[in-house]
Write a protein that holds these residues in place. Structure first.
Motif, PDB file in Angstrom:
ATOM      1  N   UNK A  73     -11.462   9.535  -7.010  1.00 44.93           N
ATOM      2  CA  UNK A  73     -10.049   9.881  -7.053  1.00 44.93           C
ATOM      3  C   UNK A  73      -9.645  10.146  -8.495  1.00 44.93           C
ATOM      4  N   UNK A  74      -9.059  11.325  -8.728  1.00 40.31           N
ATOM      5  CA  UNK A  74      -8.674  11.690 -10.092  1.00 40.31           C
ATOM      6  C   UNK A  74      -7.435  10.899 -10.503  1.00 40.31           C
ATOM      7  N   UNK A  77      -1.157  12.249 -10.124  1.00 43.14           N
ATOM      8  CA  UNK A  77      -0.281  11.785  -9.042  1.00 43.14           C
ATOM      9  C   UNK A  77      -0.367  12.681  -7.810  1.00 43.14           C
ATOM     10  N   UNK A  78      -1.212  13.701  -7.852  1.00 45.25           N
ATOM     11  CA  UNK A  78      -1.253  14.646  -6.734  1.00 45.25           C
ATOM     12  C   UNK A  78      -2.359  14.323  -5.725  1.00 45.25           C
ATOM     13  N   UNK A  79      -2.961  13.161  -5.836  1.00 46.76           N
ATOM     14  CA  UNK A  79      -4.035  12.741  -4.922  1.00 46.76           C
ATOM     15  C   UNK A  79      -5.195  13.726  -4.924  1.00 46.76           C
ATOM     16  N   UNK A  80      -5.612  14.128  -6.101  1.00 47.53           N
ATOM     17  CA  UNK A  80      -6.769  15.004  -6.200  1.00 47.53           C
ATOM     18  C   UNK A  80      -8.046  14.177  -6.096  1.00 47.53           C
ATOM     19  N   UNK A  81      -8.992  14.687  -5.307  1.00 52.50           N
ATOM     20  CA  UNK A  81     -10.277  14.000  -5.239  1.00 52.50           C
ATOM     21  C   UNK A  81     -11.389  14.979  -5.632  1.00 52.50           C
ATOM     22  N   UNK A  82     -12.475  14.433  -6.119  1.00 47.81           N
ATOM     23  CA  UNK A  82     -13.672  15.244  -6.322  1.00 47.81           C
ATOM     24  C   UNK A  82     -14.820  14.575  -5.586  1.00 47.81           C
ATOM     25  N   UNK A  83     -15.707  15.394  -5.074  1.00 48.45           N
ATOM     26  CA  UNK A  83     -16.893  14.859  -4.405  1.00 48.45           C
ATOM     27  C   UNK A  83     -17.998  15.903  -4.465  1.00 48.45           C
ATOM     28  N   UNK A  92     -23.054  20.938  -5.062  1.00 51.23           N
ATOM     29  CA  UNK A  92     -21.903  21.595  -5.665  1.00 51.23           C
ATOM     30  C   UNK A  92     -20.776  20.570  -5.729  1.00 51.23           C
ATOM     31  N   UNK A  93     -20.106  20.514  -6.874  1.00 52.78           N
ATOM     32  CA  UNK A  93     -18.982  19.597  -7.039  1.00 52.78           C
ATOM     33  C   UNK A  93     -17.729  20.259  -6.470  1.00 52.78           C
ATOM     34  N   UNK A  94     -16.999  19.550  -5.609  1.00 45.80           N
ATOM     35  CA  UNK A  94     -15.805  20.122  -4.987  1.00 45.80           C
ATOM     36  C   UNK A  94     -14.585  19.327  -5.406  1.00 45.80           C
ATOM     37  N   UNK A  95     -13.524  20.066  -5.786  1.00 43.98           N
ATOM     38  CA  UNK A  95     -12.252  19.441  -6.146  1.00 43.98           C
ATOM     39  C   UNK A  95     -11.227  19.832  -5.087  1.00 43.98           C
ATOM     40  N   UNK A  96     -10.476  18.846  -4.608  1.00 48.00           N
ATOM     41  CA  UNK A  96      -9.510  19.129  -3.539  1.00 48.00           C
ATOM     42  C   UNK A  96      -8.265  18.274  -3.721  1.00 48.00           C
TER      43      UNK A  96
END
Lengths: 156, 238
Positions: A73-74, A77-83, A92-96
């Motif tokens: 979890x980044x 405050x926008x609840x961005x996650x990477x996995x 591949x790294x994904x940001x969402x």
């Protein structure tokens, strides 16, 4: 009698040839379109055509497994996650940013829609979970996990 | 065998006995199946209680595909051998098939939203299933589109047979292309990957759907035969 017999065979030949012809046309169309019929690409496919994808900024879908332990979890405050999405060969790294589906978790199949923004980095606008074709009660899954933890991993 | 049932009166005699039997069987199977689906079958290890949608979704999908295949074979029989009952069967079964495929699409959508995170995606499985629904509707429309009923019969029979190509596409779409929809669970290499505790619910419901559709189709054919006989009587009286 001969006339009726002949007419019957003409009709049989007609319907079979029409079907065979259209069948062939559909088969050829599908073979031609097979790249477009594919709903998502594996990380290996994406990395293979990485330069082209980066240049064109094409909207695509990537699919694979969420690498275990890779969800982060980044600190915004926008609840961005990477996995990391893996096909067990390439990653591949994904940001969402957004709400994840219920089934989104470690080791789960996932399909992300978006664009490749940097080499090996994908920014997703939509996130879909994909599950496998196995159905069983939780107790059975637990027992399987206990006996053969590696065998029971989900496959894409 | 083929010609034995081509006689509408003979068919009538058998169907009159069969349809109430099918109806009763479907009632029993649906009762047992609903109990198994909602009470005795376990939740899934990943999907929890949501998995119970399967017991409606999968039987509807199976019979939508199977019924289309049977209709296409009947259409060949009707087209080549002028088999009256085979044509009546297609006409009677089409709305049933359309409803089955609609149930499959709607329950799939309700299932997809919580599990996948989308009501609908244009992957190969979902799209080919939607095409099956359109084929059923297209058949119904084409069958009734001509003033000359015989032309409607022929055109719609050809549509049915040509559309048969879609059936293996639906079945194997999940193997041939990357799809969001998962692969086959029951009919696949290496045996079913459905836990035995979930099988009674699925197969009881599938049996229920079979006999229910069978009863409706038989009744619809019987009605069509009676209507035809009535028309002929009126014609001969005028």
């Amino acid at each position: 009698m001969t006339g009726a017999w002949q007419a019957k065979h003409t009709r049989l030949a007609l319907i079979l040839s029409v079907t065979a012809g259209i069948g062939l046309a559909v088969a050829l169309t599908l073979i031609g379109l097979s790249q477009n019929v594919t709903y998502f690409y594996a990380p290996t496919d994406i990395l293979a055509s990485q330069e082209k994808l980066l240049k064109e900024q094409k909207h695509i879908r990537i699919g694979g497994l969420v690498e275990r332990g890779s969800i982060k979890h980044a600190q915004d405050k926008k609840a961005t996650i990477t996995f990391v999405v893996t096909d067990l060969k390439e990653n591949v790294l994904v940001r969402y940013t957004g709400i994840t589906p219920d089934l989104f978790r470690d080791g789960q199949g996932v399909v992300a829609e978006g664009t490749l923004t940097a080499p090996g980095e994908f920014t997703a606008t939509t996130l879909l979970a994909k599950h496998d074709e196995k159905y069983m009660p939780p107790e059975v899954a637990k027992a399987l996990e206990k006996n053969a933890p590696e065998k029971n991993k989900d496959k894409p | 065998m083929l010609h034995y049932f081509a006689n509408p009166s003979r068919f009538q005699k058998i169907a009159r006995i069969l349809w109430p039997l099918f109806g009763a069987l479907s009632l029993i199977l649906f009762t047992l199946g609903t109990h198994a689906a909602l009470v005795t079958s376990p939740p899934d290890y990943q999907q929890g209680e949501t998995v119970r949608i399967m017991y409606v979704h999968v039987p509807a999908a199976w019979w939508a595909l199977a019924l289309y295949t049977i209709m296409a074979l009947a259409a060949i029989t009707a087209f080549v051998w002028k088999h009256t009952v085979a044509d009546l069967f297609c006409k009677a079964a089409a709305p049933v098939g359309a409803v089955l495929s609609a149930i499959c699409l709607i329950t799939g959508s309700i299932w997809g939203k919580p599990m996948w995170g989308a009501w609908w995606v244009w992957d190969a499985r979902l799209t080919s299933m939607l095409i099956l629904f359109f084929l059923y509707v297209g058949f119904i429309v084409l069958r009734n589109a001509f003033d000359d009923e015989q032309r409607g019969e022929k055109a719609s029979q050809i549509l049915l047979v040509v559309g048969l190509i879609n059936i293996p596409i639906i079945k194997f779409s999940v193997d041939w292309w990357n799809t969001l929809h998962q692969g086959a669970t029951i009919i696949k290499k290496g045996g079913p990957s459905l836990d035995p505790s979930m099988m009674p619910a699925l197969f009881l419901m599938a049996g229920g759907v079979f006999f229910f559709c069978g009863a409706i189709i038989l009744l619809r054919i019987l009605t069509a035969i009676t209507m035809k006989k009535l028309e002929n009587t009126q014609k001969s009286q005028n």
